[in-house]
Design an enzyme around this catalytic site. Structure first.
Site, PDB file in Angstrom:
ATOM      1  CG  ASP A   4      -1.611  -1.295   1.488  1.00  0.00           C
ATOM      2  OD1 ASP A   4      -2.001  -1.957   0.509  1.00  0.00           O
ATOM      3  OD2 ASP A   4      -1.753  -1.671   2.670  1.00  0.00           O
ATOM      4  CD  GLU A  52      -8.789  -3.283  -0.971  1.00  0.00           C
ATOM      5  OE1 GLU A  52      -9.521  -3.468   0.029  1.00  0.00           O
ATOM      6  OE2 GLU A  52      -7.759  -3.950  -1.200  1.00  0.00           O
TER       7      GLU A  52
END
Length: 330
Positions: free
Chosen positions: A17, A197
């Site tokens: 991420d 997401e």
């Protein structure tokens, strides 16, 4: 597509991420999920390559119990109204561990010019319309208004998470309507889990572009794309169009699997860069979330004649740049 500038791939190992902020102080700032999911780190360097060997600074550590005590995920660093804000998701622990994947979104604030220094203050949970699983927040400014984009589970919609957009009152508070701009609807968004997401925002060519990631976090993970006209009412769901195909996905040929959860930055020469994570192998033992080898990667990208971003395919692993070329000056 201009890909004359290449970066070490992976740039930083075992950092999922990934988020890179290029600030006007001449530094690149990097944060990401760490394999232990127990802390928030920041590092900075004068160059993208310099981030690879820059010393990480721990700015916050999870609590021992209760809220913000487990699975610290997907931090992002933003500069808003002269202060630094760190957005992240965290779960909570109970005696039965029921809350390990019941995430909420939280905010830290720092008034220092250098976010590796000063005091990080907990501003609390980002309150949304529902008290439900929520994560992967990002923020952007457009025409004098600041917006917040995030993923959340609507109790009335089957699936794991949708993408939502809201205007912000300040760096830690939403205001006005909260609208859904995307829900998993195509097969490639629903493999393993029904997921939208990891949103990231890019402005170019009179449009607002939002990339996102879908499906489970194994080799099926991939990126999709939404866009709206810059003159549109961004808080109208009708303003947003979603492509029916992924725009960045696994490359068996290059040995890159599950690319996603990206952000955007610019290189030292001003070229647009895609920042993302991916693994260099397909087969995973156990839960993919506990496999530590989602590595942070960076590649240049361009634009098609139709005005769409052209991310190409994930590039094969390379040898790291020589240390003399890194320039990790803090």
């Amino acid at each position: 597509m201009d890909e004359t500038k290449r970066y070490s791939n992976p740039l930083i190992e075992q950092r999922a991420d990934p988020y890179i902020h290029k600030h006007d102080d001449g530094y690149y700032y990097f944060t990401a999920s760490v394999p232990e999911y127990d802390r928030l780190e920041l590092r900075r360097a004068r160059t993208i390559e310099g981030l690879r060997t820059a010393e990480p600074v721990v700015i916050w550590t999870k609590r021992q119990s209760g809220p913000m005590s487990a699975n610290i995920w997907a931090p992002e660093l933003h500069r808003i109204d002269g202060k630094w804000y760190m957005y992240f998701a965290a779960a909570h622990t109970t005696e039965t561990n029921e809350g390990l994947f019941d995430h909420r979104m939280y905010v830290l604030e720092n008034a220092s010019d250098n976010p590796l220094e000063g005091t990080w203050t907990e501003k609390g949970q980002m309150i949304t319309a529902w008290e439900s699983f929520a994560l992967d927040a990002t923020s952007f400014e457009h025409r004098g208004k600041r917006y917040y984009v995030w993923a959340q589970q609507d109790p009335n919609i089957p699936g794991n998470s949708n993408l939502y957009l809201s205007e912000m009152e300040n760096g830690w508070t939403l205001k006005g309507p909260q609208i859904m701009i995307s829900t998993p609807q195509h097969d490639w968004e629903k493999i393993g889990f029904s997921v939208n997401e990891g949103a990231a925002v890019l402005k170019h060519g009179g449009r607002i572009w939002i990339t996102f990631s879908g499906s489970a976090t194994d080799h099926h993970y991939c990126m999709g794309l939404l866009f709206a006209d810059e003159d549109a009412d961004l808080l109208s769901p009708a303003a947003w169009t979603k492509l029916d195909r992924p725009v960045f996905a696994t490359s068996e040929e290059n040995g890159q699997y599950g690319p996603g959860h990206n952000c955007f930055t610019t290189g030292e020469g001003g070229e647009p860069l895609l920042v993302y994570h991916a693994r260099s192998y397909k087969d995973i033992q156990g839960d993919p979330l506990y496999d530590p080898n989602r590595h942070a990667r960076v590649k240049a990208f361009g634009w098609t004649e139709d005005g769409l971003p052209d991310f190409g395919v994930p590039e094969a692993d390379t040898a790291a740049a020589p240390a003399a070329e890194i320039g990790s000056d803090r």
